[in-house]
Design an enzyme around this catalytic site. Structure first.
Site, PDB file in Angstrom:
ATOM      1  N   SER A  25     -10.341  -1.100   6.421  1.00 42.19           N
ATOM      2  CA  SER A  25      -9.842  -0.644   5.712  1.00 42.19           C
ATOM      3  C   SER A  25      -8.870  -1.424   4.695  1.00 42.19           C
ATOM      4  CB  SER A  25      -8.670   0.696   5.335  1.00 42.19           C
ATOM      5  OG  SER A  25      -9.483   1.958   5.857  1.00 42.19           O
ATOM      6  N   SER A  37     -10.287   1.696   2.469  1.00 42.67           N
ATOM      7  CA  SER A  37      -8.701   2.196   1.334  1.00 42.67           C
ATOM      8  C   SER A  37      -8.016   1.648   0.862  1.00 42.67           C
ATOM      9  CB  SER A  37      -8.421   3.346   2.697  1.00 42.67           C
ATOM     10  OG  SER A  37      -7.147   2.599   3.787  1.00 42.67           O
ATOM     11  N   LYS A  41       0.869  -1.147   0.119  1.00 44.94           N
ATOM     12  CA  LYS A  41      -0.487   0.236  -0.049  1.00 44.94           C
ATOM     13  C   LYS A  41       0.759   1.649  -0.160  1.00 44.94           C
ATOM     14  CE  LYS A  41      -4.026   2.044   2.461  1.00 44.94           C
ATOM     15  NZ  LYS A  41      -4.791   2.099   3.194  1.00 44.94           N
TER      16      LYS A  41
END
Lengths: 100, 492, 502
Positions: free
Chosen positions: C177, C153, C78
């Site tokens: 997330s 996310s 990420k």
């Protein structure tokens, strides 16, 4: 629970947070924040007398490190990321008054 | 820019109230939350890392030595050392890499306490808490003045250096007292080992909260916070200026507004620092990247046990040894300059029984005076001074072997070039009395006048002159009269 | 076939010399080349660095050395995890072009274990969002249906694994997330106990809630990744100081006799879709059939989780994001008259709307006069949630809930109304507030054919038990198709002239 958030409140917090809002943004954000805060009002219905706040879900205490020097970063690497540099320092526009 | 003229403080009618916030940089090897070197005067931005630059993703880890120094300071100030936590103080300023400062808020590591001024007055301590220092901003262009600068340059070497902020109670009533407080606090901080005490390098920084109120009033007036005083002298001047400004403002019908004011050393006045629109809203909340600090009792106890005596205790000891008041200038000077060991050396050499430190008060008092005068005025020379030689000199003076004037001369020579006091005295041609000669003469005079001695012993102090006169006569004026008086008193 | 491209199986094959790390990597990079344009899982594909790393792994194997437990496993990171020298943006204009001078602890650990980094994945700006639409660089699309969101996310990481771009990925989970996009993309995603994994180098959203965790195609693979990244770290004061039991230590133990609680408050919640409810019931039945004792359990305070979260997380975020001020790195608006002007213009230009909303919400919640009513009260709700979970765990070993209220929604469907978007996290938030672990396991598809996830919640540090149950759930799940791009991963040829496919 406090009264509903107003455009004045939003303008105030935007200033505190150093965000510049257009009139349109101010209106839109105020409506959106009010909706979220209205939803958050349900925490008001909870009786929390005598409840200790939890800042952390961790049971840790006294996490300390020894006073031993570790290498610092290379100055050129650090300053290479800076928008503006002068005399090996970070340059910023003039400071009006004191924010502290 | 304000142009209020300085007016003399009215002699009565108003009372000054001062509280001080002293920021003390701790003498750790590394910063408060990272392993970067804690060092003054290095090339800009060389002691920086992801943590103290506030780079995204970095996290603070607390320095054990900083906590220990904080506890030392708390113990020395009679504070309660307690479980504490860190908060974030949020505000934007370029010298703060994260745009918040990690500090302690409602639960500081040290709560309460006091220190005792040399005059004996006790000043309350509200708290002494840990926090991180900011970087250093240099204002460039426009002659370096913040208001006229065209830009500013930031060096983060200082960012994250550990500080203990010591907040006093509003207990001081004059600029002199404020200065005495800072002087005393500095001595304490140096004694704990936490600080080098250097105001000029900024390792000790003082902000003053100053207000005035009608004499006799119980309520506090509105206070102003004065910043940017970098010596005891400017602290005194700034407080005096600010007091006059506030009194004049009130007396002319104005109102003091709570604000931060900047001391301008060159102009000799304080000026408002902040544009009014900026609200004080630091949005404190518990620092989620750190866990609470709850120093175990054994740790606190061992730290307390390792502390050297503090200045007030040392003054008490010197006072007890010498019979001089603890607040007397000589005692204060000896302790301030760390010359206690000279006085102690005299005791260590002597064999006067039952006296504090092994020397009679009269002898110790001579040592205090010599240390506070001759040694104090030639501190560089003190390196030449052997403790045992100093003690010997004091003994020579107290026994009457040297007059006080002669002793001073010999001591000055010793400070310049070292040496044995007996040899120096001989070289100077001071006619040496036999060791113990003065004592024998005093005893002879006493034995010759038993009736007068009995009256003197019962408290007829004016007879001292009678005996001293005889001693003077017997020594043809060579005796040190002070020593003679002391001997006389010691035999009473 | 899918197992062949799993974390555990790849590293086993690479370590044994059966396949080369470089071939494994190239197989994945081919899928990236053919499908990334449509999915947009990455902010940056680090193909060249990955090839160098994979070759090094192969060199170690050839030399008879051990390249580590993740040898040659292609991993996506990420883009809020710092990677030394590789841009790390948080999908924000304000950090565009920033090169961190250091690696996050989790990145160091993966690299040391022999993992190969395929690239940095897209996210909602600063991890604020549930759809990966709030990215300054454009949305990520769901590999199962590119008209839909992947969740968020960590949508880029979930999509990268679902699409066959990587065998595993790391994400961060502040309010769901990792788990919510895992559910929406049909992969496994786990949020560990707060403090199990170091946060050093994870760019903070809400520090007291953030935790790094793994994505993978199977429960065992997720546990294997977690075991590499977890453990004490002297750089993170909030990281637990002692090693804990391996997450994979109880895999294969079944659920016979375990007590599993179905959280009552999470079955009839606002906006919960019928197909999600049906899959949850099916999962409960399946576990019951496998020998577990499944019962309803009430955890009353979780219904206040969403409200508490949307006060606490923005409050911490408002402070964490203050540092993006244009002084030391990142975006600075040119030509400002003074410092305040520079702050205002840089931050307004650099942050997107969702970030601005949360900064203002958090600033308001912390500001003078509102602290007790908002932030203080929310912290007390947090205490109540911890207490209610503790009561539930007196009678149950693990708890069960849906991961998300619905399957993946259409891109743009919820972006106009922040509150509706926030409701996506209603089932995942309580674990973050309590600091407990939770994992989302794919459990069939919904009426629209899109993946559905079921969440297994466990008490603090009970990851081994959590994965044990999750693995059983995985084995009992109704079939769900792989994404077209993952299906296109070609069979791996053996090194040199051996032709056997894996």
């Amino acid at each position: 629970m406090p009264r509903s958030i107003t455009t004045d409140d939003v303008a105030h917090v935007a200033r505190l947070a150093r965000l510049q809002l257009s009139q349109e943004e101010l209106t839109r954000f105020t409506q959106q924040l009010a909706a979220v805060l209205d939803h958050a009002r349900d925490v008001e219905s909870l009786d929390t007398t005598g409840v200790v706040p939890t800042a952390h879900a961790l049971p840790l205490v006294n996490v300390l490190r020894d006073d031993v020097v570790t290498p610092s970063l290379d100055r050129a690497t650090v300053l290479a990321e800076a928008p503006e540099v002068e005399d090996h320092r970070f340059r910023v526009p003039k400071i009006l008054g004191d924010s502290q | 820019m304000s142009t209020e003229p300085v007016v003399p403080a009215p002699s009565s009618g108003w009372e000054t109230v001062i509280g001080l916030e002293v920021h003390c940089e701790l003498r750790t090897q590394t910063k408060l939350f990272c392993g970067c070197r804690n060092s003054f005067g290095e090339e800009p931005n060389t002691n920086v890392c992801p943590v103290c630059l506030g780079l995204p993703g970095s996290l603070p880890v607390l320095n054990r030595a900083a906590v220990e120094y904080a506890i030392r300071i708390g113990a020395a100030l009679h504070s309660t050392v307690q479980a504490s936590m860190f908060h974030r103080k949020n505000y934007f300023y370029p010298d703060m890499p994260k745009d918040y400062q990690i500090s302690q808020y409602d639960v500081p590591i040290n709560a309460g306490g006091w220190l005792t001024l040399p005059g004996g007055r006790r000043i309350g301590i509200v708290r002494a808490h840990l926090e991180e220092d900011t970087g250093k901003t240099t204002h460039v262009g426009g002659g370096g003045r913040i208001h006229e600068a065209t830009r500013s340059l930031v060096d983060y070497n200082r960012a994250g250096v550990p500080l203990v902020e010591i907040v006093s109670a509003p207990d001081m009533r004059s600029a002199d007292e404020a200065r005495a407080y800072v002087d005393e606090l500095r001595a304490i901080l140096v004694a704990t080992g936490a600080s080098d005490g250097k105001m000029e390098e900024g390792s000790l920084r003082v902000d003053a909260n100053v207000s005035v109120r009608p004499a006799g009033s119980e309520e506090f007036g509105t206070r102003c916070e004065i910043k940017n005083m970098n010596s005891l002298r400017s602290l005194g001047r700034a407080v005096d200026y600010e007091v006059s400004r506030q009194i004049q403002l009130i007396e002319s019908g104005g109102v003091v507004s709570q604000e931060t004011r900047h001391w301008d050393e060159g102009a000799g006045r304080t000026a408002s620092m902040r544009s009014k629109e900026e609200a004080y809203d630091y949005r404190y909340f518990p620092e989620p990247d750190l866990v609470p600090v709850d120093p175990p009792e054994e740790w606190v106890a061992s730290i307390k046990a390792s502390l050297p005596p503090m200045p007030s205790e040392r003054r008490e000891r010197i006072a007890e040894m010498s019979g001089l008041p603890a607040g007397s200038e000589a005692v204060v000077t000896v302790v301030r300059l760390g010359l206690d060991d000279l006085v102690e050396a005299v005791g260590a050499q002597g064999a006067d029984t039952k006296s504090v430190g092994g020397a009679s008060p009269a002898v110790a008092a001579i040592a205090v005076k010599r240390a506070a005068n001759e040694v104090a005025s030639d501190l560089a020379g003190a390196a030449n001074l052997e403790r045992s030689s100093f003690a010997k000199l004091v003994r020579m003076e107290s026994s009457g072997q040297l007059t006080s004037a002669q002793a001073r001369t010999v001591l000055k020579s010793m400070l310049e070039a070292g040496g044995d006091p007996e040899v120096i005295a001989e070289g100077l041609g001071f006619e040496a009395m036999e060791s113990g000669g003065l004592e024998a003469i005093v005893d002879d005079v006493i034995a010759a006048h038993p009736e007068e001695w009995a009256r003197y012993s019962e408290g007829e102090d004016k007879l001292a002159g009678f005996f001293i006169g005889h001693v003077k006569q017997a020594t043809q004026g060579k005796a040190d009269l002070k020593s003679a008086s002391a001997l006389l008193r010691s035999r009473r | 076939m899918t197992a062949a491209f799993g974390v555990v199986s790849i590293s086993a094959s690479v370590r044994s010399g059966e396949v080369r790390a470089l071939d494994v990597l190239d197989a994945h990079l081919e899928v990236v080349a053919s499908h990334e344009a449509g999915v947009h899982a990455f902010n940056e594909v680090t193909a060249e660095q990955a090839r160098v790393a994979a070759s090094m792994i192969d060199g170690i194997v050839a030399g008879g050395g051990d390249p580590g437990p993740l040898a040659g496993v292609p991993i996506a990171l990420k883009d809020n995890l710092c990677t030394a020298g590789t841009p790390t943006t948080c999908s924000s204009k304000i950090l565009q072009g920033w090169h961190p001078p250091y690696d996050a602890t989790v990145v160091q650990r993966l690299a040391a274990a022999g993992a190969v980094f395929v690239g940095k994945t897209n996210l909602d700006e600063f991890a604020m969002g549930s759809s990966t639409e709030n990215s300054a660089f454009g949305p990520t699309r769901n590999p199962h249906d590119q008209t839909r969101v992947p969740g968020g996310s960590s949508g880029g990481s979930a999509a990268a694994v679902a699409a066959g771009f990587a065998a595993g990925a790391l994400g961060s989970d502040t309010g769901g997330s990792i788990r919510q996009p895992a559910a929406l993309c049909g992969v496994v995603g786990a949020k560990p106990t707060y403090g199990l994994v170091s946060r050093y180098g994870l760019i903070a959203f809400a520090s007291s809630l953030d935790q790094v965790g793994p994505f993978a195609m199977s429960v065992a693979d997720a546990a294997a990744l977690l075991d590499v990244i977890s453990g004490p770290d002297p750089m993170d004061s909030t990281c637990l100081g002692e090693a804990t039991a391996r997450s994979a230590s109880r895999l294969g133990s079944g659920v016979e006799g375990l007590r599993i609680g179905l959280i009552t408050e999470m079955q009839g919640a606002e906006g919960m879709a019928d197909d999600v409810k049906a899959r949850l019931a099916l999962a409960a039945d399946a576990l019951s059939g496998a020998g577990a004792k499944v019962d309803q359990v009430s955890v009353p305070a979780v219904t206040f989780g969403l409200s508490a979260y949307y006060l606490i997380a923005p409050a911490e975020a408002s402070s964490n994001l203050a540092r993006y001020d244009g002084v030391r790195y990142g975006l600075r608006a040119p030509g400002s008259a003074d410092i305040t002007d520079m702050y205002l213009r840089s931050r307004s230009a650099g942050f997107g709307d969702e970030v601005k909303r949360r900064i203002m919400l958090g600033t308001y919640a912390l500001s003078a006069g509102y602290y007790d009513a908002y932030y203080g009260q929310a912290q007390k709700v947090r205490t109540l949630i911890v207490k209610d979970f503790a009561a539930a765990y007196e009678n149950f070993d693990v708890l069960l809930s849906p991961t998300a209220p619905s399957t993946a929604f259409e891109i743009g469907a919820k972006s106009a109304d922040p509150l509706t978007m926030y409701l996506n996290d209603v089932f995942t938030i309580p674990s973050n507030l309590a600091g407990h672990p939770a994992v989302s396991v794919p459990f069939g598809v919904g009426d629209d054919g899109m993946p559905i996830g079921v969440q297994v919640l466990a008490p603090a540090l009970a990851e081994p038990l959590m994965f044990q149950v999750a693995e059983v759930l995985e084995s009992l799940a109704p079939p769900a198709p792989l994404s077209a791009s993952r299906r296109s991963l070609r069979a791996l040829g053996a090194p040199a002239d051996r032709g056997a496919a894996l």
